[in-house]
Every structure is written in C-alpha cells, then in structure tokens.
Design an enzyme around this catalytic site. Structure first.
Site, PDB file in Angstrom:
ATOM      1  N   LEU A  50       0.714  -0.976   0.322  1.00  0.00           N
ATOM      2  CA  LEU A  50      -0.313   0.261   0.117  1.00  0.00           C
ATOM      3  C   LEU A  50       1.028   1.467   0.373  1.00  0.00           C
ATOM      4  O   LEU A  50       1.806   1.146   0.804  1.00  0.00           O
ATOM      5  CB  LEU A  50      -0.905  -0.432   1.247  1.00  0.00           C
ATOM      6  N   ASP A  51       0.023   2.159  -1.042  1.00  0.00           N
ATOM      7  CA  ASP A  51       0.977   3.397  -1.238  1.00  0.00           C
ATOM      8  C   ASP A  51       0.751   4.309   0.358  1.00  0.00           C
ATOM      9  O   ASP A  51      -0.333   3.616   0.718  1.00  0.00           O
ATOM     10  CB  ASP A  51       0.107   4.284  -2.022  1.00  0.00           C
TER      11      ASP A  51
END
Length: 707
Positions: free
Chosen positions: A396-397
């Site tokens: 996940l960014d």
C-alpha cells in the site's frame, strides 16, 4: 480525411461463432478499415474511411447478415420467447418428437413416425447444424455442434429416430437458452447505461431547453434538479447538494457538492438544485469509459479460459476420432456386434462432448466482471481476476491510500502562559498562525487555514510577509515580527533555546506529526501539530487482509519516523520509507521474491512504475481520473480501502465457483463416458445428463451476479 469510428450494438450476437459470421460477412467491405466484435456485449466497433463508405451503409450490411443494429445506446435484448427462431424450431422439434412417440404408441405405420422424427431432426438441428458446417468449412474446426450433428445423423442411420429427435430437441433448446444467459450477464452493462438520463436541461443563450444528452458540448451549463441523475461529467458552478455517487463509485454515503466540485455522470442529486458546467461529452464521460472498459475486459480471457479453449479445439476432434475407433475396431478385431458398438460410439460422442467444461469459465468470469463494475471495482479482464485470487501480499502506498492525502491540524498547544503576551487560548494562537500562514502556498500552511476556517476563526491582519525557504514564514502582527516554522528555525536561525520544549515536540513527531512552532524572536508561543490523517477504515482493512492470510506492506516516500507511526497505528507488517518511484519498484520485486504474488495499491499516477511491476496494479479513487483508469489493472472507483477487500474477496469467490464448475463438468463427463462405453447408458440418458450438467454449470456461474 482521417478515418472515423462508430460503435453499434446489434441483435442476435451471442457467441464467438456469431462474431466470426460478422467478420466473414464484412470482410473486404469497401471503406472498412478495422473491425472489432464484442460478442459478450453484443457490440460491433467499426473504423471506416468516410470518403468510401458511411455508417448507414455498414448498418445495412450488418442487418443483411442477420444482426440488426440497435438504435442509440440500447443494449439488445433477446426477443420474446415466442418470437425467437431458435426457440421456435426447438419447440417444433419437441412437438414433433411427442407426436411421433404418441403415433408410435397408437400403432401407426413406422414409415409415418420415422418421417415425423426426421422432420424433428432437420427442423430442430437447423441452427446448430449450420453452425457446425460453417465452423468446419470456414474455421476448419471440429466443434461441439459437429459432434452433436454427427451423433444425430448416426442415430438415424442406426434405426433410432426417436433417440436422434430427442438429442436434437434437448440440444437445440439448450442452445436457445444460452442466448438468454448471455443477456443475463449483460445486465451490469445495461444497468450502467440506464444510470444517465436521456435528456438534459441546458441553459444556452439565456434560455433553458431540454436536449438529448448525446448533444451536450464541453462548456455547456446544465441544471440538475433534486432526485435527477447527472447526465455527464462536470464541475458545479452554482448550488449545493448531497450527491449519491454509489452507482459510479460504490460509496454508500452521499458526498456533499458545492461550487468547484466535480460531479460524475450517473450519480444522483439528492437535495438542492445544481448548475453544472460540462467537462466531458456524453461519449467520453465516466460512465461511458466504465462501460467501454467492462466490455473490453469481458473479451479478455484469463489463462484458464484460454487453456480450456485450446483444450477444446484438440479435445473435440479427439472425441470424434475415438468414437470412430470404438465403432470400427471391436467389430473388425474382436468380432463384436456392429450395431452394439456403433450405438455405443454414438452415445460416447454425446457423453464426451465438452459443453459444460467449455462454458464453465466464461459465464462465471463475465458475471464477475459485471458485478465488480456495478460495485465500483473495475477489473480489466479475466487474467486479473485470476491473479487477484492468488495475491499473498498487498503493498500500500501511504499518501492518498492509507491516508487521505491532505494534511490536517491535530493539535494546537500553548507553551508557557507567562511568555505569551496576552495570548491565553489555543484559538488566539490559531488566529495569529492563520494570519502568518495565509499568504503561504505550502500544504502545511493550507492545513492551518482549513483548521481556522473550520473553527470560524478570522486570521489576524499581517504585513511584511516573508517566506523563509525550507524553514517557515514570518510576518508582522500589530507591528511585531512573528515566526511560524520548524523547530530548527527557532533553534538555529533565531537562536532560541528549545531544549525544554523538545520532549513535547518529539512526542508529537513520534506520532507521525509535523510540528510548526509559532513565536517571536524572544520565545516560542505554541505548537501546531499536523498530520495526513489515516482513513477511517484503514486499520479494519488491514485486519481483514490479515485474517485472509494476506501480508500487508507500506511503501512511501515520506520519512521513516512518520511512516513508522502510521504503520503502528494501522498494523501493517512491513514498512519501507524514503522511497523514490524507482525504489518502490525494487521493493515490489523483493516482496514478490519473499512472499509470492503482490498487489500494489496506489493512486495510478505517481505509483505507475510500481503498479506496472506488481502482479496486479490497483488504483484507488479512480473515478474521473483518466490516468488511473488507464494505467491500473484494477481500478477502485471510490476513495475507499474497503473496496480493496471486496475486490480480493470477489476474485476468490470467482475462483471457487470456476473450480466447482470444472470439477462438476469433469465428473459428469467421466461418468457419462464410462456409462457409454460399458453400454450402461442409452443415448437419451447421455443427452439428458449432458444437458442437465450444462444448465447446472450456467446456473452456478450466474451466482457471481450477486454482489
């Protein structure tokens, strides 16, 4: 003159065979440059030279081929049962079968009943028999239709006309029913098309009038009243309202819209009237792009479907060859009865036909893609559905994915009261801070201004504003120089001892917050802590992923301290900070080597290299974002991490249904083949077992239409 393109939905387009018929019929048509056929969507896309032909001419050719073009954006529907030629011929075959049987029971001459049964075979087998010959002659392929046609003719030659008629009746009625199954899978696309109104209320030259939505031009002002759907994408120029975006993004909560906010085609205005400036034509708006991508995705086959199709192209000829060998070898080599082994051969050909096997994957996949789009999850093809089901780690960014991507003030703290020169409350401190920060363009300054606005605080009047690059800002309030910036600004540039305040500052920083110090040249007055706030359901999403056995990593370009704080709060397993775009690519590669299949979730723009490197690239909040829609393998239309969990669950459910269908098909074929070769099953039993298994597989695949 440039080539032009137009898309048209056509009737009677249900399968790849129909697509081949269209391609053959339009091949070498004057002026036709390129042709694409979408059988799952019943759509034909034609690129043509306007100097050599016209849309009307091409429409006429489609009509002559038996595929009538539809008007406007209507997705074709199957005709009423009593008007469907395939259904009619199948029913006539069934009636003739019944009449022949009744006359036979009544003792009528065998010649009469034989003639009736032959009529049933010819009428009922007309459509699939013609398909069999066209496939054999034009495509040089032996398909299921040819197997059934040969079995019916062989049964007639063996003196079993009733069995031949029953085979033809059951197979033809199942073929006719498949058209209605395809229509069912098109329900998602049809529902998307129905979201936008057919007319729009437009204000032009000071006058209001209703025009077809297809005629809306960029820059047009249209009016949306309460309860109406928004006809195309635009920007609100007047009015405020809550807008239900669930049809487009899957969000369950209406979103407040005011001037300068973007609205999407197909969303529903709930309260006040809105005036909207058109930013996308009807053909290019969000709903149109989603529909086009769903149609493209439904034609993109997963690896398992491609394998089954390749297998079917080898398997069907092999069934025919084995059937012939079973008919010839036992009588020739072992003095077997010709009639017995010819009969078993016919039963074997029917029993071994791979109808259920071939249809088990595409029917499920099309239903899955349509359901996902309806729920705000746009998956670009069967391949990505399969890969989503294999994901073992999600990367996940941080900014814009785990967090909202917009910093907010979390704390306003006064320092020693006796040094504050009359400032006795956090509101007064925020008043001065907002005044000093008002002219700054820094994201942190904007966060301070938003907090002041939210609290109804009017910024202090300031003069002599200066931006201190990399450190903060300064301005004069009531003639005194006030500073707002990092702790280093006060410690190093203003030479103010900060030791006694560092414990509190570091405690805030350890929570992932950026600290702004407010004060003058003598002392700091207070602290404002700012952080990009975590999404409400971020921790819950990570927990659900863990429960599903998926490992979660966070990749961010932010500093390690902030990244670690966010990671602790949401519960991710691995944290990688201070990453540039190429660094994220390297980390995705490492995660793949350590844990297997990786899904990368980002915004589809800054994270494009990492999205491309991952097994599946997932863009979040893609509604209205062209780049995100184009670059990602999966687009989550809403800014909602919960849609990530839904996408993974949908893919796993699809894989479960596919596996169940494949297993059922294989078991049924095995049982029928064994029964055929041992003589335990007659032709009617083989036919009934074959068709029942096909209907069960279709019904099982359609379960994916449920969200």
């Amino acid at each position: 003159m440039e080539n032009l393109q137009f898309d048209v939905y056509v009737g009677n387009l249900d399968c790849d065979h129909d697509a081949s018929t269209i391609k053959r019929g339009l091949d070498n048509s004057n002026g036709l440059v390129e042709l694409k056929v979408y059988p799952k969507s019943a759509k034909v896309s034609l690129t043509y030279d306007p100097l050599a032909t016209s849309p009307d001419t091409l429409r006429e050719k489609l009509d002559e081929l038996g595929f009538p073009p539809q008007e406007g954006r209507a997705v074709p529907q199957q005709p009423e049962i009593w008007r469907n030629p395939k259904v009619i011929t199948a029913v006539v075959a069934g009636v003739l079968l019944l009449v022949g049987w009744l006359l036979g029971q009544a003792g009528v001459s065998q010649i009469v009943t034989y003639g009736i049964y032959i009529s049933a075979v010819v009428i009922g087998g007309y459509y699939f028999g013609r398909e069999a010959l066209e496939e054999l002659i034009f495509e040089r392929e032996i398909g299921i239709e040819l197997l059934m046609s040969i079995a019916a003719v062989a049964a007639l030659l063996l003196g079993e006309p009733a069995e031949a008629a029953m085979l033809v009746f059951l197979y033809s009625i199942s073929e006719a029913a498949e058209g209605y199954t395809e229509e069912k899978t098109r329900s998602a696309v049809r529902a998307l098309m129905d979201l936008t109104p057919k007319m729009a209320l437009v204000r032009r030259d000071g006058r209001e009038s209703e025009v077809p939505v297809e005629e809306l031009l960029i820059g047009d002002i249209f009016i949306v009243k309460p309860g109406q759907s928004i006809p195309t994408d635009g920007v609100v120029i007047s009015g405020e309202s809550n807008v239900n975006q669930a049809p487009v993004t899957g969000e369950s909560v209406p979103v407040e819209k005011q001037p300068e906010d973007t609205v999407f085609a197909g969303s529903i205005n709930e309260q006040g009237a809105l005036e909207v400036r058109t930013t996308k034509t009807f053909a290019d708006n969000t709903i149109a792009r989603i529909i086009h991508m769903v149609e493209e995705a439904q034609e993109k086959k997963g690896s398992s479907q491609r394998f089954i199709e390749r297998f079917g192209k080898v398997y069907s000829p092999l069934v025919l060859l084995v059937g012939i060998l079973f008919a010839l070898l036992p009588p020739l080599l072992f003095n077997g009865s010709w009639e017995t082994w010819l009969t078993r051969s016919v039963v074997f050909i029917v029993a071994a036909a791979p109808c259920a096997l071939v249809i088990s994957i595409p029917i499920t996949m099309v239903a899955t893609l349509g359901t996902g789009a309806r729920k705000g999850v746009l998956i670009k093809g069967g391949r990505y559905v399969e890969q989503l089901a294999k994901i073992t780690v999600v990367a996940l960014d941080k900014t814009g994915t785990l967090t909202h991507g917009e910093p907010e003030v979390t704390d306003v703290i006064l320092l020693k009261d006796e040094q504050l020169d009359g400032i006795t409350s956090s509101e007064q401190l925020l008043t001065i801070a907002a005044g000093v920060e008002r002219l700054s363009q820094h994201p942190l300054a904007k966060a301070v201004m938003r907090q002041a606005e939210a609290q109804g605080i009017r910024p202090a009047e300031v003069t002599d504003f200066h931006s201190l690059t990399g450190a903060g800002v300064s301005a004069r309030v009531n003639g005194s120089a006030i500073y707002a910036g990092s702790p280093d600004l006060f410690a190093n540039q203003l030479n103010i001892p900060m030791t006694e305040y560092m414990t509190e500052i570091e405690a805030l920083q350890n929570e992932g917050k950026t600290v702004i110090v407010i004060g003058d040249k003598q002392a700091p007055w207070g602290l404002i802590a700012i952080r990009d706030t975590i999404r409400q359901n971020a921790r819950e999403t990570v927990e659900v992923l863990h429960q599903a056995g998926v490992r979660v990593a966070m990749l961010t370009g932010d500093n390690t301290r902030t990244a670690q704080a966010i990671a602790r709060e949401v519960g991710v397993d691995e944290v990688y900070a201070d990453l540039k775009p190429e660094g994220k690519v390297v980390r995705v590669q490492e995660l793949a080597q350590k844990h297997g299949h990786v899904a990368m979730v980002g915004d589809g723009v800054n994270d494009a290299p990492a999205l491309a490197e991952a097994t599946v690239g997932i863009a979040m909040g893609a509604a209205g974002t062209d780049v995100a829609l184009e670059t990602a393998d999966v687009a989550l239309m809403a800014d909602d991490l919960g849609k990530l969990v839904y996408a993974l669950q949908l893919a796993k459910r699809n894989q479960t249904v596919v596996n169940q269908n494949l297993a059922l098909s294989a078991v049924v074929i095995t049982i029928l083949v064994v029964g055929a070769l041992t003589g335990a099953f007659t032709l009617p039993i083989a036919v009934i077992g074959h068709e029942i298994s096909e209907f069960i597989v279709i019904g099982s695949g359609l379960r994916m239409l449920r969200g």
